[in-house]
Scaffold this motif. Structure first.
Motif, PDB file in Angstrom:
ATOM      1  N   VAL A  56      -3.724   0.613   7.594  1.00  0.00           N
ATOM      2  CA  VAL A  56      -4.311   0.644   5.971  1.00  0.00           C
ATOM      3  C   VAL A  56      -4.356   2.271   5.726  1.00  0.00           C
ATOM      4  CG1 VAL A  56      -6.228   0.212   4.431  1.00  0.00           C
ATOM      5  CG2 VAL A  56      -5.300  -1.358   5.790  1.00  0.00           C
ATOM      6  N   GLN A  57      -5.068   2.972   6.754  1.00  0.00           N
ATOM      7  CA  GLN A  57      -5.133   4.319   6.393  1.00  0.00           C
ATOM      8  C   GLN A  57      -4.078   5.170   6.026  1.00  0.00           C
ATOM      9  OE1 GLN A  57      -8.292   5.771   5.750  1.00  0.00           O
ATOM     10  NE2 GLN A  57      -6.928   7.199   4.957  1.00  0.00           N
ATOM     11  N   ALA A  58      -2.795   4.776   7.101  1.00  0.00           N
ATOM     12  CA  ALA A  58      -1.816   5.365   6.982  1.00  0.00           C
ATOM     13  C   ALA A  58      -0.976   5.094   5.593  1.00  0.00           C
ATOM     14  CB  ALA A  58      -0.672   4.945   8.057  1.00  0.00           C
ATOM     15  N   VAL A  59      -1.092   4.005   5.067  1.00  0.00           N
ATOM     16  CA  VAL A  59      -0.497   3.618   3.761  1.00  0.00           C
ATOM     17  C   VAL A  59      -1.487   4.423   2.659  1.00  0.00           C
ATOM     18  CG1 VAL A  59      -0.175   1.882   2.010  1.00  0.00           C
ATOM     19  CG2 VAL A  59       0.259   1.237   4.343  1.00  0.00           C
ATOM     20  N   LEU A  60      -2.700   4.403   2.615  1.00  0.00           N
ATOM     21  CA  LEU A  60      -3.464   5.353   1.868  1.00  0.00           C
ATOM     22  C   LEU A  60      -3.323   6.603   1.895  1.00  0.00           C
ATOM     23  CD1 LEU A  60      -6.880   3.613   2.342  1.00  0.00           C
ATOM     24  CD2 LEU A  60      -5.346   3.325   0.248  1.00  0.00           C
ATOM     25  N   ASP A  61      -2.772   7.248   3.042  1.00  0.00           N
ATOM     26  CA  ASP A  61      -2.458   8.782   3.098  1.00  0.00           C
ATOM     27  C   ASP A  61      -1.124   9.016   2.468  1.00  0.00           C
ATOM     28  OD1 ASP A  61      -4.951   9.079   4.366  1.00  0.00           O
ATOM     29  OD2 ASP A  61      -3.947   9.249   6.551  1.00  0.00           O
ATOM     30  N   GLU A  62      -0.138   7.963   2.364  1.00  0.00           N
ATOM     31  CA  GLU A  62       1.221   8.336   2.120  1.00  0.00           C
ATOM     32  C   GLU A  62       1.502   7.969   0.654  1.00  0.00           C
ATOM     33  OE1 GLU A  62       5.088   9.273   2.672  1.00  0.00           O
ATOM     34  OE2 GLU A  62       3.351   9.689   4.259  1.00  0.00           O
ATOM     35  N   PHE A  63       0.687   6.678   0.146  1.00  0.00           N
ATOM     36  CA  PHE A  63       1.132   6.261  -1.157  1.00  0.00           C
ATOM     37  C   PHE A  63      -0.087   6.220  -2.036  1.00  0.00           C
ATOM     38  CE2 PHE A  63       3.889   4.072   2.003  1.00  0.00           C
ATOM     39  CZ  PHE A  63       4.953   4.427   1.375  1.00  0.00           C
ATOM     40  N   GLU A  64       0.052   6.315  -3.238  1.00  0.00           N
ATOM     41  CA  GLU A  64      -0.829   6.618  -4.253  1.00  0.00           C
ATOM     42  C   GLU A  64      -1.257   5.072  -4.671  1.00  0.00           C
ATOM     43  OE1 GLU A  64      -0.355   9.444  -7.425  1.00  0.00           O
ATOM     44  OE2 GLU A  64       0.479  10.756  -6.097  1.00  0.00           O
ATOM     45  N   ILE A  65      -2.328   4.482  -3.809  1.00  0.00           N
ATOM     46  CA  ILE A  65      -2.618   3.195  -4.245  1.00  0.00           C
ATOM     47  C   ILE A  65      -3.957   2.868  -3.884  1.00  0.00           C
ATOM     48  CG2 ILE A  65      -0.345   2.126  -4.038  1.00  0.00           C
ATOM     49  CD1 ILE A  65      -1.273   0.794  -1.277  1.00  0.00           C
ATOM     50  N   ASP A  66      -4.747   1.965  -4.180  1.00  0.00           N
ATOM     51  CA  ASP A  66      -6.099   1.862  -3.919  1.00  0.00           C
ATOM     52  C   ASP A  66      -6.382   1.195  -2.660  1.00  0.00           C
ATOM     53  OD1 ASP A  66      -6.931  -1.427  -4.550  1.00  0.00           O
ATOM     54  OD2 ASP A  66      -5.408  -0.500  -6.121  1.00  0.00           O
ATOM     55  N   GLU A  67      -7.623   1.094  -2.101  1.00  0.00           N
ATOM     56  CA  GLU A  67      -7.546   0.377  -0.654  1.00  0.00           C
ATOM     57  C   GLU A  67      -7.456  -1.100  -0.746  1.00  0.00           C
ATOM     58  OE1 GLU A  67     -10.834   0.334   2.820  1.00  0.00           O
ATOM     59  OE2 GLU A  67     -11.120   1.513   1.100  1.00  0.00           O
ATOM     60  N   GLU A  68      -7.905  -1.702  -1.744  1.00  0.00           N
ATOM     61  CA  GLU A  68      -7.732  -3.031  -1.671  1.00  0.00           C
ATOM     62  C   GLU A  68      -6.427  -3.637  -1.569  1.00  0.00           C
ATOM     63  OE1 GLU A  68      -8.398  -6.908  -5.147  1.00  0.00           O
ATOM     64  OE2 GLU A  68     -10.062  -5.352  -4.824  1.00  0.00           O
ATOM     65  N   THR A  69      -5.263  -2.690  -2.589  1.00  0.00           N
ATOM     66  CA  THR A  69      -3.993  -3.118  -2.385  1.00  0.00           C
ATOM     67  C   THR A  69      -3.470  -2.600  -1.200  1.00  0.00           C
ATOM     68  OG1 THR A  69      -3.747  -2.320  -4.948  1.00  0.00           O
ATOM     69  CG2 THR A  69      -1.701  -2.326  -3.632  1.00  0.00           C
ATOM     70  N   ALA A  70      -3.450  -1.570  -0.714  1.00  0.00           N
ATOM     71  CA  ALA A  70      -3.424  -1.295   0.803  1.00  0.00           C
ATOM     72  C   ALA A  70      -3.517  -2.225   1.719  1.00  0.00           C
ATOM     73  CB  ALA A  70      -3.717   0.286   1.254  1.00  0.00           C
ATOM     74  N   LYS A  71      -4.737  -2.881   1.759  1.00  0.00           N
ATOM     75  CA  LYS A  71      -5.116  -3.956   2.906  1.00  0.00           C
ATOM     76  C   LYS A  71      -4.179  -5.098   2.693  1.00  0.00           C
ATOM     77  CE  LYS A  71      -9.977  -2.329   3.579  1.00  0.00           C
ATOM     78  NZ  LYS A  71     -11.538  -3.083   3.291  1.00  0.00           N
ATOM     79  N   HIS A  72      -4.074  -5.621   1.284  1.00  0.00           N
ATOM     80  CA  HIS A  72      -3.251  -6.605   0.892  1.00  0.00           C
ATOM     81  C   HIS A  72      -1.594  -6.582   1.457  1.00  0.00           C
ATOM     82  CE1 HIS A  72      -0.374  -9.090  -1.794  1.00  0.00           C
ATOM     83  NE2 HIS A  72      -1.638  -9.977  -1.373  1.00  0.00           N
ATOM     84  N   ASP A  73      -1.343  -5.292   0.918  1.00  0.00           N
ATOM     85  CA  ASP A  73       0.197  -5.067   1.530  1.00  0.00           C
ATOM     86  C   ASP A  73       0.320  -5.214   3.005  1.00  0.00           C
ATOM     87  OD1 ASP A  73       0.798  -5.139  -1.282  1.00  0.00           O
ATOM     88  OD2 ASP A  73       1.166  -2.752  -1.085  1.00  0.00           O
ATOM     89  N   VAL A  74      -0.678  -4.505   3.755  1.00  0.00           N
ATOM     90  CA  VAL A  74      -0.524  -4.257   5.343  1.00  0.00           C
ATOM     91  C   VAL A  74      -0.731  -5.877   5.658  1.00  0.00           C
ATOM     92  CG1 VAL A  74      -1.829  -3.710   7.190  1.00  0.00           C
ATOM     93  CG2 VAL A  74      -1.279  -1.951   5.559  1.00  0.00           C
ATOM     94  N   GLY A  75      -1.792  -6.478   5.135  1.00  0.00           N
ATOM     95  CA  GLY A  75      -1.896  -7.964   5.726  1.00  0.00           C
ATOM     96  C   GLY A  75      -0.844  -9.025   5.442  1.00  0.00           C
ATOM     97  N   GLU A  76      -0.065  -8.624   4.477  1.00  0.00           N
ATOM     98  CA  GLU A  76       1.270  -9.592   4.070  1.00  0.00           C
ATOM     99  C   GLU A  76       2.203  -9.051   4.944  1.00  0.00           C
ATOM    100  OE1 GLU A  76       1.946 -11.822   1.575  1.00  0.00           O
ATOM    101  OE2 GLU A  76      -0.041 -12.039   1.537  1.00  0.00           O
ATOM    102  N   PHE A  77       2.416  -7.633   5.152  1.00  0.00           N
ATOM    103  CA  PHE A  77       3.574  -7.494   5.949  1.00  0.00           C
ATOM    104  C   PHE A  77       3.175  -7.746   7.605  1.00  0.00           C
ATOM    105  CE2 PHE A  77       6.182  -4.305   8.418  1.00  0.00           C
ATOM    106  CZ  PHE A  77       7.310  -4.586   7.648  1.00  0.00           C
ATOM    107  N   ILE A  78       2.027  -7.569   8.083  1.00  0.00           N
ATOM    108  CA  ILE A  78       1.669  -7.975   9.416  1.00  0.00           C
ATOM    109  C   ILE A  78       1.790  -9.527   9.639  1.00  0.00           C
ATOM    110  CG2 ILE A  78      -0.342  -8.239  11.101  1.00  0.00           C
ATOM    111  CD1 ILE A  78       0.903  -5.426  10.885  1.00  0.00           C
ATOM    112  N   SER A  79       1.553 -10.408   8.585  1.00  0.00           N
ATOM    113  CA  SER A  79       1.461 -11.903   8.539  1.00  0.00           C
ATOM    114  C   SER A  79       3.304 -12.019   8.705  1.00  0.00           C
ATOM    115  CB  SER A  79       1.199 -12.443   7.480  1.00  0.00           C
ATOM    116  OG  SER A  79      -0.125 -12.328   7.206  1.00  0.00           O
ATOM    117  N   TYR A  80       3.973 -11.378   7.879  1.00  0.00           N
ATOM    118  CA  TYR A  80       5.519 -11.646   8.018  1.00  0.00           C
ATOM    119  C   TYR A  80       5.919 -11.442   9.497  1.00  0.00           C
ATOM    120  CZ  TYR A  80      10.441 -10.811   7.965  1.00  0.00           C
ATOM    121  OH  TYR A  80      11.574 -10.658   8.408  1.00  0.00           O
ATOM    122  N   LEU A  81       5.391 -10.125  10.149  1.00  0.00           N
ATOM    123  CA  LEU A  81       6.007  -9.867  11.524  1.00  0.00           C
ATOM    124  C   LEU A  81       5.527 -10.968  12.285  1.00  0.00           C
ATOM    125  CD1 LEU A  81       5.302  -6.000  11.389  1.00  0.00           C
ATOM    126  CD2 LEU A  81       7.550  -7.193  11.171  1.00  0.00           C
TER     127      LEU A  81
END
Length: 88
Positions: free
Chosen positions: A55-80
């Protein structure tokens, strides 16, 4: 958690392809197409990483809020996980 297989990440016309390498190519059939967030997460998952680090890596790289980053990371991890591409 960590990627179970060895992948190389290739950018192709704005999308990213995760291409299995070496013996991983023999076990997996095809490649995975993802976006920039998925490519970043896979780069981080080459080594052991926890969800909060991702989540922190996504926040550092992209201009998004923490809630969106957590959601995106969770979705991708679920897929993997569903594709059995992670070791826990």
């Amino acid at each position: 958690m960590k990627l179970k297989y060895e992948f190389t990440v290739r950018e192709i016309m704005g999308e990213y392809a995760l291409v299995p390498m070496g013996e991983s190519a023999l076990r997996l059939n095809g490649m995975i197409i993802t976006n920039a967030v998925g490519a970043l997460l896979c780069e981080k998952l080459r080594e052991e990483a926890e969800t909060d680090e991702l989540v922190q890596a996504v926040l550092d790289e992209f201009e998004i809020d923490e809630e969106t980053a957590k959601h995106d990371v969770g979705e991708f991890i679920s897929y993997l996980r569903s594709a059995q591409l992670l070791t826990e």
